[in-house]
Write a protein that holds these residues in place. Structure first.
Motif, PDB file in Angstrom:
ATOM      1  N   GLN A 192       3.824  19.430   1.029  1.00  0.00           N
ATOM      2  CA  GLN A 192       3.517  18.048  -0.139  1.00  0.00           C
ATOM      3  C   GLN A 192       4.360  19.051  -1.176  1.00  0.00           C
ATOM      4  N   GLY A 193       4.796  18.105  -1.671  1.00  0.00           N
ATOM      5  CA  GLY A 193       5.888  18.618  -2.996  1.00  0.00           C
ATOM      6  C   GLY A 193       7.087  19.091  -3.072  1.00  0.00           C
ATOM      7  N   ARG A 230       0.942  -1.614  -0.038  1.00  0.00           N
ATOM      8  CA  ARG A 230       0.099  -0.032  -0.050  1.00  0.00           C
ATOM      9  C   ARG A 230       1.048   1.033  -0.065  1.00  0.00           C
ATOM     10  N   GLY A 231      -0.015   2.410  -0.165  1.00  0.00           N
ATOM     11  CA  GLY A 231       1.120   3.410  -0.381  1.00  0.00           C
ATOM     12  C   GLY A 231       0.489   4.615   0.210  1.00  0.00           C
ATOM     13  N   PHE A 232       0.950   5.275   1.049  1.00  0.00           N
ATOM     14  CA  PHE A 232       0.525   6.494   1.982  1.00  0.00           C
ATOM     15  C   PHE A 232       0.952   8.003   1.782  1.00  0.00           C
ATOM     16  N   ASP A 233       0.376   9.098   1.151  1.00  0.00           N
ATOM     17  CA  ASP A 233       0.591   9.680   1.044  1.00  0.00           C
ATOM     18  C   ASP A 233       1.708  11.058   2.169  1.00  0.00           C
ATOM     19  N   ILE A 234       1.359  10.576   3.219  1.00  0.00           N
ATOM     20  CA  ILE A 234       1.961  11.182   3.882  1.00  0.00           C
ATOM     21  C   ILE A 234       1.935  10.107   5.235  1.00  0.00           C
ATOM     22  N   LEU A 235       3.133   9.529   5.554  1.00  0.00           N
ATOM     23  CA  LEU A 235       3.133   9.109   7.111  1.00  0.00           C
ATOM     24  C   LEU A 235       3.661   9.974   8.173  1.00  0.00           C
ATOM     25  N   GLY A 255       5.836  11.871  -1.739  1.00  0.00           N
ATOM     26  CA  GLY A 255       4.965  11.826   0.009  1.00  0.00           C
ATOM     27  C   GLY A 255       5.722  13.044   0.776  1.00  0.00           C
ATOM     28  N   LEU A 256       5.538  12.734   1.606  1.00  0.00           N
ATOM     29  CA  LEU A 256       5.485  13.246   2.729  1.00  0.00           C
ATOM     30  C   LEU A 256       5.448  12.244   3.733  1.00  0.00           C
ATOM     31  N   ILE A 257       7.369  12.831   5.195  1.00  0.00           N
ATOM     32  CA  ILE A 257       7.063  11.939   5.988  1.00  0.00           C
ATOM     33  C   ILE A 257       7.235  13.324   7.002  1.00  0.00           C
ATOM     34  N   GLU A 298      16.715  12.656  -3.584  1.00  0.00           N
ATOM     35  CA  GLU A 298      15.300  12.503  -2.700  1.00  0.00           C
ATOM     36  C   GLU A 298      14.345  13.121  -2.724  1.00  0.00           C
ATOM     37  N   PRO A 299      12.954  13.543  -3.657  1.00  0.00           N
ATOM     38  CA  PRO A 299      12.215  14.114  -3.999  1.00  0.00           C
ATOM     39  C   PRO A 299      11.096  13.807  -2.828  1.00  0.00           C
ATOM     40  N   ARG A 300      11.373  13.373  -1.640  1.00  0.00           N
ATOM     41  CA  ARG A 300      10.131  13.183  -0.242  1.00  0.00           C
ATOM     42  C   ARG A 300       9.993  14.308   0.400  1.00  0.00           C
ATOM     43  N   ALA A 301       8.694  15.303   0.561  1.00  0.00           N
ATOM     44  CA  ALA A 301       9.347  16.186   1.834  1.00  0.00           C
ATOM     45  C   ALA A 301       9.282  15.812   2.820  1.00  0.00           C
ATOM     46  N   LEU A 302      10.141  16.591   4.107  1.00  0.00           N
ATOM     47  CA  LEU A 302      10.268  15.426   5.718  1.00  0.00           C
ATOM     48  C   LEU A 302      10.057  17.055   6.686  1.00  0.00           C
TER      49      LEU A 302
END
Length: 238
Positions: free
Chosen positions: A221-222, A83-88, A137-139, A181-185
Motif C-alpha cells: 500500500q502506498g 463507495r471507496g475501497f482501499d484494496i480491490l 489504494g491498491l489493485i 499514477e499513485p495506485r499500487a498494482l
C-alpha cells in the motif's frame, strides 16, 4: 471541556471471487486484521462466505458476480458507486479439466474458456471497477508463479500457464497506460496451495500461505507501480 475522539472508519477490501479457497481465506484474514470485506460469489447459492458473514455481523457484504459477464461487472459497479475501497483484489480463476494436456490437445472451447476467465475477465473487472479505488489504494490480481516465462524450465500445465502469462502481460499493459499514477498494482503468485484448484498434493496449506499473501498486499500500500510478487514479498521474474 471533554475531548471527543473520532474513530477512524475501518479499511475495506473488495474481493472478487470469495466464496471458497484462497478468496474465502483472504476474507477471513482481513477480518482478523480489522478490515471490512465486500466479497463476490458467482451465483445465488449459499457459500462458505455466507457462513463467515453470519459469524461477523455487519462486516461482510456479499454481492453476486459472474466475471465472464460484462453486464454483471457494470451492475456491480452501479451497486457500489460512490463507495471507496482501499484494496480491490481479483481472485477468481480456473484451470482446465486435464492439466496434463498440451495446448495442441485441449479443445478450442476449453482453451478459450480458461483464457476468458483467467486473463480477459480480471482485466475487465479492473477496468470496470478501478474508479472505486482511490488514488492511494491498491489493485491486485491473483496470478501464479506458473505465469512466469523466465521460470518455466519444466513445462506442464500449459493452458493454465498460458492464461496466467497472458494475464501478466495484460496487467503490464494496464500499468503502462496508467504510468505515473499513485495506485499500487500487484500481481500475486501465492505458490502451490492445497485448494480445490491446487489439489491435494500441494505442499502448502491455506492457513500457511494466506496470512503471508495478505501481509505482502498490505506492505505494498502506498507504493505506486506494478509488482509481480510471491507470498514472501519476493519479486517473481516475468
Amino acid at each position: 471541556m471533554s475531548i471527543r475522539h473520532t474513530r477512524k472508519p475501518a479499511s475495506t477490501i473488495l474481493i472478487i471471487g470469495a466464496s471458497r479457497g484462497l478468496g474465502l481465506a483472504m476474507a477471513a484474514e482481513f477480518l482478523k486484521k480489522g478490515w471490512n470485506v465486500v466479497g463476490t460469489v458467482q451465483d445465488g447459492a449459499r457459500t462458505e462466505l455466507h457462513d463467515l458473514a453470519d459469524e461477523h455481523p455487519g462486516r461482510i457484504e456479499i454481492a453476486t458476480l459472474d466475471v465472464t459477464e460484462p453486464d454483471q461487472i457494470t451492475a456491480l459497479h452501479d451497486r457500489l458507486s460512490g463507495r471507496g475501497f482501499d484494496i480491490l483484489f481479483h481472485n477468481a480463476g480456473i484451470a482446465n479439466a486435464n492439466p496434463h494436456q498440451s495446448a495442441a490437445e485441449v479443445s478450442t472451447e476449453e482453451f478459450v474458456h480458461v483464457m476468458v476467465v483467467n486473463a480477459l475477465s480480471p482485466m475487465r473487472v479492473v477496468e470496470g471497477l478501478q474508479d472505486l479505488v482511490p488514488a492511494g489504494g491498491l489493485i491486485g490480481i491473483m496470478s501464479s508463479g506458473q505465469g512466469s516465462i523466465s521460470n518455466n524450465e519444466k513445462g506442464g500445465a500449459e493452458v493454465y500457464r498460458a492464461s496466467k502469462a497472458a494475464l501478466n502481460q495484460l496487467m503490464r499493459c494496464y500499468a503502462a497506460r496508467h504510468a505515473g499514477e499513485p495506485r499500487a498494482l500487484v500481481l500475486m503468485a501465492p505458490g502451490w496451495i492445497r485448494t480445490a484448484l491446487g489439489g491435494p498434493d500441494a505442499p502448502f496449506s491455506v492457513e500457511e500461505a494466506i496470512p503471508k499473501v495478505v501481509d505482502v498486499l498490505l506492505s505494498q500500500q502506498g507504493k505506486p507501480g506494478l509488482q509481480f510478487l510471491d507470498r514472501e514479498g519476493r519479486t517473481v521474474p516475468w
